[in-house]
Design an enzyme around this catalytic site. Structure first.
Site, PDB file in Angstrom:
ATOM      1  N   GLU A   1       1.101  -9.846  -1.927  1.00  0.00           N
ATOM      2  CA  GLU A   1       1.774 -10.533  -0.990  1.00  0.00           C
ATOM      3  C   GLU A   1       2.634 -11.992  -1.360  1.00  0.00           C
ATOM      4  O   GLU A   1       3.471 -12.207  -0.967  1.00  0.00           O
ATOM      5  CB  GLU A   1       0.774 -10.573   0.343  1.00  0.00           C
ATOM      6  CG  GLU A   1       0.506  -9.301   0.888  1.00  0.00           C
ATOM      7  CD  GLU A   1      -0.585  -8.420   0.273  1.00  0.00           C
ATOM      8  OE1 GLU A   1      -1.046  -9.004  -0.538  1.00  0.00           O
ATOM      9  OE2 GLU A   1      -0.975  -7.264   0.560  1.00  0.00           O
TER      10      GLU A   1
ATOM     11  N   HIS B   1      -6.941  -4.732  10.240  1.00  0.00           N
ATOM     12  CA  HIS B   1      -5.934  -4.282  10.604  1.00  0.00           C
ATOM     13  C   HIS B   1      -5.557  -4.502  12.361  1.00  0.00           C
ATOM     14  O   HIS B   1      -4.801  -3.907  12.658  1.00  0.00           O
ATOM     15  CB  HIS B   1      -5.909  -2.666  10.650  1.00  0.00           C
ATOM     16  CG  HIS B   1      -6.139  -2.042   8.964  1.00  0.00           C
ATOM     17  ND1 HIS B   1      -7.527  -2.208   8.524  1.00  0.00           N
ATOM     18  CD2 HIS B   1      -5.420  -1.816   8.032  1.00  0.00           C
ATOM     19  CE1 HIS B   1      -7.639  -1.907   7.436  1.00  0.00           C
ATOM     20  NE2 HIS B   1      -6.150  -1.432   6.930  1.00  0.00           N
TER      21      HIS B   1
ATOM     22  N   GLU C   1       5.282  -3.434   0.520  1.00  0.00           N
ATOM     23  CA  GLU C   1       4.632  -2.487   0.052  1.00  0.00           C
ATOM     24  C   GLU C   1       5.008  -1.011   0.735  1.00  0.00           C
ATOM     25  O   GLU C   1       5.030  -0.908   1.889  1.00  0.00           O
ATOM     26  CB  GLU C   1       3.126  -2.519   0.235  1.00  0.00           C
ATOM     27  CG  GLU C   1       2.750  -3.926  -0.682  1.00  0.00           C
ATOM     28  CD  GLU C   1       1.402  -4.540  -0.104  1.00  0.00           C
ATOM     29  OE1 GLU C   1       0.776  -4.128   0.850  1.00  0.00           O
ATOM     30  OE2 GLU C   1       1.411  -5.911  -0.498  1.00  0.00           O
TER      31      GLU C   1
END
Lengths: 408, 339
Positions: B60, B129, B29
């Site tokens: 993914e 994250h 990506e």
């Protein structure tokens, strides 16, 4: 007072369950030869009707009719018939082995033989199939050694996969046959990736992906379609809609509100719905899609409409979830019988030759099974050292240590 | 010798391999035209063209799945999953496919591919994250798992990973991308410039997979760690004055147990330090193996300092992150523990 009545929850049900009369009244079977055949380089936008129609070539009189009939080499048709018959004989012999306790597990493809055989005979050496567990015809029609297939099923000392895989999960790279996964749908995106690689390298080879109606619900089906749409690689994406995913009818995968073929339309991928029990339709549509791939025109999806006459595997009893007589009522008939009648009608085959061939193939499978059994049955002869080999290219220290622990 | 940040070193590894081997492709990506959200692939598409370096859909399992198909064809894909927190949709493809192809096909098909993904916290990334999912991969037979901690190692290990004939999960501690991080968020950010491990050859070289690195020689205790925590351990050692040996695993699997065991036999005390959650974390495996190898040399129970067994919080990041204060305190306790 509330404005709305209570919501209701829908769980789709097949038209009929055990005890009922088989009912295919809602299954529309158009006449053979009525669906148009666009040029391979037509605009995908102008082909959308092919995702809801049903391409058929062989009519009730066993004649090949309409724009998809084309001209197929006689030897190919005879080879196709023999391969389908050998596949069926093979399946029957393997069922016997399983009942005799010589293998743990088996899966037949009865009624679906035309699809793998018809498509494989349109591919070229070097192309790569990414099959599921019901495409044994891909190997059999290429004259892959039957004894090796049986040794895999028996997990014996001659098993090419060293006893590691469940019976029928073959791998045969030299025959364009990717290692089958027991995880459903994962291979569909591999086919797309392989085709992307072929395009990246400027090769001329193409890939084919295979999936069942039930597994189209898997995420990887959509991963494959979006990547096929974005990169336009040379891939033929097959959906074998055999109506049943173990005990779940195709409606549980969403097949009762739209055709499986229609799913490709949202991705801009040309999509065709085809009578999968019509060998000539299978071969001709496969050729068309393969031609598109090879001419760099991108992916094609094909829904093969068929019926899983066999149980899902040796581990289930279909009469517990569908009427026992349902397969006999299936409106698209038996692919072997239909091609046989076509060839007889053209004077290329006869009842007598058919009987002889059946006997010949049954005998071939009986003798080959005997030969394979000499290398062991049910895991006999598989080496325990093979537990530890091929996990990595080079065995890391912790695995060497564990192998020593087992004492092999 | 050039000075490189970890980002530049990782980019240089892919650059070198794209140049040396026509079968290497890079995708994921935002990695193509834009060059990646962390800039790890910046300029590579321009240099090698869009058929070698390209953007992928946000999918993914498709990134890894397509990579497996390409590897089966004969390419060597090096794919990026934008954050390790996003890798879970690809988990089935990694575990059931990439890791198993060689075994189940008896070597007919292999997945010679590298899956790169930024991991770890310290950037106020919140729970999507910041995660460190390495134990999910070390638990899987057929995979190799790498976590570099310096630019030099990152480049050498990434080249080794791309050249490896087995699938490699390559987790990049994103807090180390631009400089070492000692776990003191209130201090000015450091840069790799001037750091000895920021000296990176521009050409091809490898750091072997499966070999740990001695970060610091010491006699009092052994700290077994990897990734960002290598620098936190250094800070804790310097702040407590405890003379601990620090081992950077670099590769988690295959594990360099010999280097660890030799050190623990020498020091008799061992701390395992990682950012990931504790229960069933990689530290559990380390602890088990260390006691198997060194039980009679241990003078105190092995101690684990890790992220808490909670999701990674946002505002409370520095109470979650095992910083030098917590590490120092546990190190002191370890030294005081009765033999």
């Amino acid at each position: 007072m509330p404005e709305y009545s209570p919501l209701t929850f829908r769980v789709p049900e097949p038209p009929v369950r055990p005890g009922g009369e088989p009912d295919f009244s809602k299954f529309d079977v158009p006449k053979a030869g009525t669906v148009r055949r666009p040029e391979v380089d037509s605009d995908p936008d102008d082909m959308k009707d092919l995702a809801t129609s049903l391409i058929r070539v062989l009519n009730r009189n066993a004649e090949a009719v309409g724009p998809w009939a084309g001209d197929i080499d006689t030897d190919l048709l005879l080879h196709g018939l023999r391969s389908m018959m050998r596949t069926r004989s093979f399946d029957e012999r393997m069922m016997t082995l399983q009942r005799q306790g010589k293998t743990s597990f088996y899966m037949k493809c009865t009624g679906e033989e035309a699809i793998a055989v018809g498509q494989q005979l349109a591919l070229l050496p070097g192309d790569m199939n990414f099959p599921t567990y019901r495409q044994q015809g891909l190997l059999i029609c290429q004259d892959y050694p039957i004894v090796d297939m049986i040794c895999q099923i028996l997990s014996n000392e001659r098993d090419p996969l060293h006893g590691r895989q469940l019976p029928v999960l073959y791998s045969a790279r030299e025959y364009g046959f990717f290692t089958i996964s027991g995880n459903l749908g994962t291979q569909y995106i591999h086919a797309v990736g392989w085709a992307m690689a072929s395009a990246i390298k400027g090769d001329t080879k193409i890939a084919t992906g295979w999936i069942g109606d039930g597994s189209t619900a898997e995420n990887d089906f959509h991963a494959a379609l979006v990547n096929a749409s974005v990169y336009q690689p040379p891939v033929v994406l097959n959906i074998v809609n055999n109506q049943w995913a173990i005990s779940s009818y195709q409606g549980i995968a969403g097949g009762d509100l739209a055709t499986f073929a229609e799913r490709a339309l949202g991705y801009g991928i040309p999509s065709l719905r085809v009578d999968g029990n019509d060998f000539i339709a299978v071969h001709q549509v496969s050729k068309w899609a393969i031609e598109r791939a090879r001419r760099n025109l991108g992916p094609t999806l094909i829904e093969w409409v068929t019926y899983r006459v066999a149980p899902h595997s040796t581990s289930d009893d279909p009469s517990k979830y569908r009427p026992r007589e349902e397969s006999a009522a299936w409106p698209l008939g038996d692919p072997i019988l239909r091609l046989k009648n076509h060839l007889i009608q053209r004077g290329l085959w006869s009842e007598e030759r058919h009987k002889q061939a059946e006997a010949e193939f049954d005998e071939e499978m009986r003798l080959t099974a005997k030969e394979a059994e000499r290398y062991g049955v049910m895991g006999e002869g598989a080496s325990d050292r093979d537990i530890f080999e091929d996990v990595y290219k080079d065995m890391p220290p912790h695995l060497s240590k564990q192998r020593q622990e087992l004492g092999v | 010798m050039a000075q490189m940040s970890m980002i530049e070193a990782i980019r240089s590894a892919m650059d070198v391999m794209l140049g040396r081997d026509e079968n290497v492709v890079v995708f994921g990506e935002d990695v193509g035209y834009f060059g990646g959200v962390f800039r790890c692939t910046a300029g590579l598409q321009e240099k090698y063209g869009p058929t070698r370096v390209f953007d992928s859909p946000i999918n993914e399992s498709g990134i890894v799945g397509a990579g497996i198909g390409m590897a089966a064809y004969g390419l060597r894909p090096c794919v990026e999953v934008q954050f390790a927190d996003y890798i879970y949709p690809a988990y089935d493809q990694i575990v059931s496919e990439a890791a198993r192809l060689r075994y189940r096909s008896a070597g007919q098909f292999t997945a010679s591919m590298t899956i790169r993904s930024p991991c770890g916290g310290g950037i106020f990334g919140g729970q999507t994250h910041s995660q460190s999912p390495e134990a999910l991969f070390t638990h899987v037979s057929g995979l190799k798992t790498i976590v570099p901690s310096t630019p030099y190692d990152a480049k050498g290990l990434l080249i080794s990973a791309i050249e490896d004939d087995d699938p490699v999960v390559f987790l990049e501690p994103k807090r180390l991308y631009n400089g070492p991080f000692d776990g003191h968020p209130d201090r000015p950010a450091q840069s790799w410039a001037g750091h000895p491990q920021g000296d990176v050859p521009e050409d091809h070289y490898t750091v072997p997979i499966g070999k740990a690195r001695l970060v610091r020689d010491g006699f009092d205790a052994t700290i077994v760690t990897y990734g960002t925590m290598c620098f936190v351990a250094e800070a804790a050692v310097s702040e407590t004055g405890i003379d601990a040996e620090i081992i950077d695993l670099r590769t988690l699997l295959p594990l360099d147990i010999d280097t660890i065991a030799n050190s623990v036999r020498k020091t008799g005390r061992c701390m395992i330090l990682h950012e990931a959650t504790r229960t069933s974390g990689f530290g559990a495996e380390l602890s088990a193996q260390i006691q198997e190898e060194c039980f009679y040399n241990l003078e105190a129970p092995i101690v684990r300092v890790t992220g808490w067994d909670t999701p990674y919080p946002h505002a409370q990041e520095w109470q979650y992150f095992p910083g030098p204060e917590r590490v120092g305190r546990e190190l002191t306790n370890l030294m005081e523990a009765a033999s």
